[in-house]
Enzyme design. Structure first.
Site, short mmCIF file in Angstrom:
data_model
loop_
_atom_site.label_atom_id
_atom_site.label_comp_id
_atom_site.label_asym_id
_atom_site.label_seq_id
_atom_site.Cartn_x
_atom_site.Cartn_y
_atom_site.Cartn_z
N TYR B 280 0.84 -1.09 -0.08
CA TYR B 280 0.02 -0.09 0.08
C TYR B 280 1.02 1.41 -0.06
O TYR B 280 1.62 1.31 0.92
CB TYR B 280 -0.86 -0.17 1.27
CG TYR B 280 -2.03 0.96 1.47
CD1 TYR B 280 -1.72 2.40 1.22
CD2 TYR B 280 -3.29 0.57 1.56
CE1 TYR B 280 -2.88 3.09 1.35
CE2 TYR B 280 -4.34 1.64 1.93
CZ TYR B 280 -4.03 2.95 1.77
OH TYR B 280 -5.19 3.78 1.99
N TYR B 328 -2.22 4.74 -9.77
CA TYR B 328 -3.47 4.09 -10.28
C TYR B 328 -4.52 4.78 -9.88
O TYR B 328 -5.22 5.40 -10.58
CB TYR B 328 -3.59 2.48 -9.84
CG TYR B 328 -4.56 1.71 -10.37
CD1 TYR B 328 -5.13 1.56 -11.76
CD2 TYR B 328 -5.44 1.17 -9.38
CE1 TYR B 328 -6.11 0.88 -12.06
CE2 TYR B 328 -6.68 0.33 -9.58
CZ TYR B 328 -6.89 0.19 -11.00
OH TYR B 328 -7.76 -0.78 -11.30
#
Lengths: 139, 383
Positions: B280, B328
């Site tokens: 993450y 993204y």
């Protein structure tokens, strides 16, 4: 700086800390059983869970552990300002701001010695801030 | 290896139909759009679901909105890794027979703010008392605080930190759904606007809208579903502190170091078994901390590891292959998208597919290094 910082609302467990800053003391807690010194305040030792703990006035000395210089607008700050992590001489780390110092990477050097200073916000809340330690006042 | 490494599988997975800027959809509808897509992916109806887990919204709200009558719910909400932790809890629920088919949903109108509560933290909380007064202005001024200490201790350079963003943009360039796809250089990163020194704009995650959902069931049922199953091999979770200022060590996440190794040990895998990795990346230092806390790199070595191209397309350890939160998408609680990319890689359907990916590790963070969940997945049952 203006007075438009979001101000803390003390709880029963933290009232002694905010009472302390108002009278010019940076109050920490020490475990009576294992001697661990800790922050933020709570009425038991986070190391050994003893409920036998004492409040004491810290030296107010520490050093700059890490920081960022925020370029985001904030109503309480003019221009860019540092949000700092200060490690106190007694061991705990706390967040604060560095005053009396340019808010630049050149002026804010990791591990530089600092000392606490108190900035009243209103009748009940005084914030502990830090400034470069006076020469000769190094721990 | 533990008892469950071949017993639970992800049989449905999908993101929202759109990602990016979705002003015509409320946050709750983003949950539902993702859930309906995942149900279609698994050829299921809402009435087939008997377990619901979510964060950001209450499972009560999501279950009612979708017309589901669950007999198991999990509302664990510890930030962006909540969805990894939901997977872990779902494994336990499925294996103890508490429910049969679990739906995990995420939806977040992070950019458009449609139907999204914006409650400020209490001034009486510990963060409200001991962090908020000092000028904190959201995650860019909090998550970033430890890194100068890391840089001093280990000699990480600004160029190496910038390289994290550069490499992830290389992956995003291979992904048509990525929000940012044009190539960038280290100079581009260092020339981008300063947000919170030493972090530049391109070292901070995107702010977008989107959602995702997963469906899990027991492995004995995988032949009932149209998609190739992704098996949950190992899981881990932990929390450290709600206050970044109180991290035990500014150069390591204790929650990472608990959750990650636990997931890998439960899965019975070694680092060399890992074909694909997701860490993450809310900010550029997260993959550096994650690589070290997971044990893929020694202390202080991850910056050089990334700089040398090991995590880039063609490298030995493909990392954040969707482009990550930096390129993204990042709605606020990004963990669901990391899980979705692991599933795509193991199904062999990722836009930037890693050849022969059989084992994926997916490490999430919650809060400002406050929590972590880690899931190890494989495209075969663990033998």
């Amino acid at each position: 700086m203006s007075g438009s910082r979001p101000l803390p609302e003390p709880t029963p467990e933290t009232q002694h800390f905010w009472d302390g800053t108002r009278v010019g003391e940076l109050r920490l807690q020490r475990c009576n059983d294992c001697a661990h010194v800790y922050f933020p305040p709570r009425p038991f030792c986070p190391a050994c869970a003893s409920r036998s703990v004492s409040v004491f006035a810290a030296s107010g000395r520490g050093h700059l552990d890490s920081y960022v210089i925020s370029h985001r607008p904030h109503p309480a700050f003019d221009g860019h300002y540092a949000i700092a992590l200060v490690v106190l001489e007694e061991g705990p780390r706390m967040m604060s701001n560095i005053v009396g110092c340019e808010q630049t990477p050149e002026a804010l050097v990791l591990d530089m010695p600092l000392e606490v200073t108190f900035e009243p916000q209103n009748d009940s809340i005084t914030l502990p801030l830090f400034r470069p330690a006076a020469v000769g006042n190094k721990p | 290896m533990t008892r469950y490494a071949n017993q639970v599988a992800i049989v449905g997975a999908a993101e929202t139909t759109e990602l990016g800027v979705i002003p015509h959809m409320s946050q709750l509808q983003l949950h539902a759009d993702a859930a309906l897509n995942a149900l279609a992916d698994a050829a299921l109806e809402p009435s087939d679901i008997d377990g619901v887990a979510t964060a950001g919204e209450s499972p009560t709200v999501v279950a009612h909105y979708l017309g589901i009558t669950p007999n198991w719910v999990d509302g664990t909400a510890v930030g962006g890794c909540s969805f990894m932790i939901h997977v872990r809890h779902a494994v336990a629920a499925l294996l103890t027979g508490q429910c049969r088919t679990v739906l995990i949903t995420h939806g977040e109108s992070g950019k458009s703010g449609i139907g999204r509560g914006r409650g400020r933290g209490s001034a009486a909380s510990l963060q409200g008392q001991f962090e908020a007064p000092f000028g904190v202005a959201g995650p860019p001024t909090l998550f970033t605080l430890p890194v100068l200490r890391y840089m001093k201790r280990y000699g990480l350079t600004p160029e190496q930190l910038a390289m994290v963003a550069v490499v992830q943009r290389q992956w995003a360039g291979l992904n048509p759904r990525a929000s940012k796809r044009e190539p960038i250089t280290v100079e581009d990163v260092l020339d981008s606007r300063m947000i919170a020194y030493p972090f530049h704009l391109l070292e901070c995650c995107l702010v977008t809208d989107g959602g995702g959902a997963l469906i899990l069931t027991t492995a004995d049922r995988v032949d009932d579903f149209p998609q190739p199953p992704v098996y949950v091999w190992g899981t881990g979770e932990s929390v450290e502190t709600p206050m970044v200022s109180q991290m035990e060590d500014l150069t390591s996440s204790r929650a990472f170091a608990v959750a990650g190794p636990r997931a890998m040990s439960d899965a019975g895998i070694r680092h060399g078994d890992v074909d694909h990795l997701m860490i993450y990346d809310a900010f550029a230092h997260l993959p550096i901390y994650g690589l070290e806390d997971l044990g893929f790199c020694g202390r202080g070595e991850a910056g050089a590891f990334i700089e040398e191209g090991h995590t880039a397309p063609g490298g030995s350890l493909p990392l954040n292959t969707n482009g990550g939160g930096l390129s993204y998408m990042h709605s606020g609680m990004y963990g669901m998208y990391a899980l979705q990319e692991s599933v795509r890689q193991l199904r062999g359907t990722a836009p930037a597919q890693v050849d022969g990916a059989e084992v994926s590790v997916c490490l999430g963070v919650g809060g400002m290094f406050g929590a972590s969940g880690c899931i190890v997945m494989g495209n075969q049952p663990k033998s």
